[in-house]
Design an enzyme around this catalytic site. Structure first.
Site, PDB file in Angstrom:
ATOM      1  N   GLU A 384       0.238 -13.256  53.875  1.00  0.00           N
ATOM      2  CA  GLU A 384      -0.966 -13.381  53.062  1.00  0.00           C
ATOM      3  C   GLU A 384      -1.023 -14.700  52.294  1.00  0.00           C
ATOM      4  O   GLU A 384      -2.108 -15.194  51.983  1.00  0.00           O
ATOM      5  CB  GLU A 384      -1.068 -12.194  52.097  1.00  0.00           C
ATOM      6  CG  GLU A 384      -1.386 -10.890  52.824  1.00  0.00           C
ATOM      7  CD  GLU A 384      -1.517  -9.708  51.891  1.00  0.00           C
ATOM      8  OE1 GLU A 384      -1.121  -9.840  50.712  1.00  0.00           O
ATOM      9  OE2 GLU A 384      -2.008  -8.653  52.334  1.00  0.00           O
ATOM     10  N   GLU A 416      21.957  -1.892  59.870  1.00  0.00           N
ATOM     11  CA  GLU A 416      21.584  -3.301  59.744  1.00  0.00           C
ATOM     12  C   GLU A 416      21.587  -3.771  58.288  1.00  0.00           C
ATOM     13  O   GLU A 416      21.893  -4.927  57.999  1.00  0.00           O
ATOM     14  CB  GLU A 416      20.201  -3.545  60.369  1.00  0.00           C
ATOM     15  CG  GLU A 416      20.164  -3.460  61.873  1.00  0.00           C
ATOM     16  CD  GLU A 416      19.912  -2.053  62.379  1.00  0.00           C
ATOM     17  OE1 GLU A 416      19.706  -1.885  63.590  1.00  0.00           O
ATOM     18  OE2 GLU A 416      19.908  -1.097  61.552  1.00  0.00           O
TER      19      GLU A 416
END
Length: 571
Positions: A384, A416
């Site tokens: 954005e 992860e």
């Protein structure tokens, strides 16, 4: 005592290695080709882990002097390595002895230091990043070519691995053989009685074979483009080494063939040779080893029992027995509390925002690092910033545990969050010009901690967003969310997620305002990428310059709907 890092490159025939003295700064590390040592790997279908350990012992006897202290070991290998860099998941049959942990445990027991593994192509990509090859807002394929075809994909500052998987380009099968076989420099060398690849490229007698080989490489490069839209291919490995010795114009020949038969879209595929060739995997693993050792030295994982985010907002409430309106009321109340409590962190937010603006004004980047919800919220802010303020996309990026390729459709699947982000940070070429903002509400994510620790080693300004107010050894500044317990215990996508999004909004918006991207209350460098935004641009031109609609449309059209260019003309 001489402190050194070890970098190893394991191949089917040779194990190469180098011992490099510890430096004060990551960017000071280099590979001196004359210091690389090698021994026979003793790998094969009928070999064992003990055979390979014997080869390692031989190499260690050469590399590690009696007064040396090994601080960390980085290892590149021709196989698929797990995300955390701890074990080999898959390899060719002749590398079967590497699949178990026995040889890795042997190194750990011998030196009691971090041992980090990486696929050889990914290691070469890290080395390529350090050498300055991976830059810009583009998609780059790193293609080390030797016995087989290695491939690592880099996109807009990050390793790109859809499905959390290494792209197995070499495994593509064709009627003529796999891409590994078609690209093999070793197979090309076999047309010479002495397997002399330099002679194959230099002597007229072998040019028919060379021409056929080039046609195969072009086909592979075209396929790579269609699969991944690569606009740059970087060739390394043994092939890059040999063509330099032979003074053979490989890049020119491949480029000419691509220009003669361009891809269907008409796009240009750039090809470059990486003269560092086989040194790049060693450089990559050296940097990863050094970064990981420093990150582990600053690791500060809080105890689970101390985490306030794991406790319920009110243990006396039975959510499953509440009515819908009551649930909505409770959630509204707690979300308001999460926003209001941020008032106590505004000074820290403002200080960080000023540092971000200063770094960005000098050509640095804003780099977010997060896991799970935190990473996704950061990724939203990243995309954005570009469209809202017209800020260059290559100067804002997010690293997410597990990779960004599937971040919008999946969650981490295999620890992860607990893996190190050092390889991703080196690959992103983080420097002292950058600002690194790590987000881990609980403070537990080692993926985030290691990123901030690495940022400190290269002199980048580091900010840690967490629930707690406590300072941490791996970051320059902490921004505390202070959101406390969650309505659903442990679900930090709720109160903490709301507060995190607010903090990111504050940081990026303030920085963009400080950089002159806003005039009055209007965004003046937004991208006009849909009809609503074109209407907004016309309104901004009317408010700021009293332009009638027809004149605003004319100017926008003449400047290809780039609002800022119109404003510059009017000022």
């Amino acid at each position: 005592m001489k402190r050194v890092y070890l970098s190893l490159d394991i191949g089917g025939t040779w194990v190469k290695g180098i011992a490099v003295p510890c430096k004060d700064r990551i960017e000071e590390y280099k590979i001196n080709p004359e210091e690389i040592k090698r021994v026979k790997s003793r790998l094969g279908v009928n070999k064992t882990a003990d055979d390979f350990i014997a080869a390692l012992q031989e190499l260690m006897d050469i590399l590690v002097c009696p007064d040396c202290k090994v601080c960390a070991i980085g290892i590149s290998v021709a196989g698929i390595v797990d995300y955390a860099g701890t074990k080999i998941l898959f390899s060719a049959d002749h590398l079967a002895p590497l699949r178990g942990s026995k040889w890795i445990d042997w190194l750990k027991d011998k030196y009691h230091v971090p041992v980090v593994l990486s696929n050889d192509a990914d290691a070469a990509a890290v080395g390529a990043a350090a050498a300055g090859y991976l830059k810009g807002f583009r998609t780059i394929g790193v293609m080390p070519i030797g016995t087989g075809l290695g491939f690592s994909l880099w996109r807009n500052g990050r390793r790109w691995a859809p499905f959390y998987s290494h792209p197995l380009l070499g495994s593509i099968e064709t009627p003529a053989g796999s891409y590994d076989e078609l690209a093999s420099a070793s197979l090309l060398a076999s047309v010479h009685p002495d397997n002399n690849l330099v002679a194959v490229f230099k002597e007229e007698a072998y040019q028919k074979e060379v021409e056929s080989y080039l046609e195969r490489l072009v086909q592979i490069i075209r396929t790579t483009y269609y699969l991944f839209r690569t606009d740059l291919i970087l060739i390394g490995g043994g092939l890059a080494h040999v063509v330099q010795i032979a003074d053979y114009p490989l890049v020119e020949r491949l480029t000419a063939k691509l220009q003669k038969e361009p891809v269907l879209t008409g796009d240009t595929i750039e090809i470059r040779l990486m003269p560092e060739a086989n040194e790049l995997p060693l450089l990559g693993m050296l940097l990863i080893a050094a970064g990981e050792q420093h990150a582990q030295s600053l690791q500060n994982i809080p105890e689970y029992k101390t985490l306030v985010t794991e406790e319920p907002y009110d243990s006396s409430i039975h959510l499953h027995k509440m009515g819908t309106t009551g649930l909505a009321s409770l959630l509204w109340k707690t979300e308001q509390e999460a926003g209001n409590i941020l008032s106590e962190s505004l000074t820290d937010i403002a200080e960080a925002a000023d540092r971000i603006a200063d770094c960005l004004s000098k050509g640095g980047r804003l780099i977010y690092v997060g896991a799970g919800t935190s990473g996704r919220l950061a990724a939203v802010d990243t995309v954005e910033i570009a469209c809202t303020f017209g800020f260059p996309r290559e100067h804002v990026l997010t690293l997410i545990a597990g990779g960004v390729a599937d971040a919008a459709i999946d969650i981490e699947t295999n620890f992860e969050e607990d893996a190190s982000s050092v390889p991703e940070m080196v690959l992103a070429n983080v420097s002292e010009k950058d600002v690194v903002i790590g987000i881990s509400v609980s403070g537990c994510a080692y993926f985030v901690q290691s990123a901030l620790a690495y940022a400190k080693t290269v002199g980048a300004y580091s900010v840690f967003i967490q629930e707690d107010v406590s300072s941490v050894p791996f970051s320059d500044k902490v921004i505390a969310l202070r959101t406390g317990n969650e309505v659903v215990a442990g679900s930090t996508r709720m109160k903490a997620g709301t507060a995190t999004k607010k903090v990111l909004n504050f940081l990026s918006t303030i920085a963009m305002i400080r950089l002159g991207k806003v005039h009055g209350s209007y965004m003046t460098e937004m991208e006009c990428i849909n009809n609503k935004l074109i209407q907004r641009a016309k309104k901004i031109l009317h408010v700021l310059f009293q332009l009638p609609e027809e004149e605003a449309v004319r100017l926008l059209e003449s400047h290809n709907y780039k609002l800022n260019d119109v404003i510059k003309e009017l000022l």
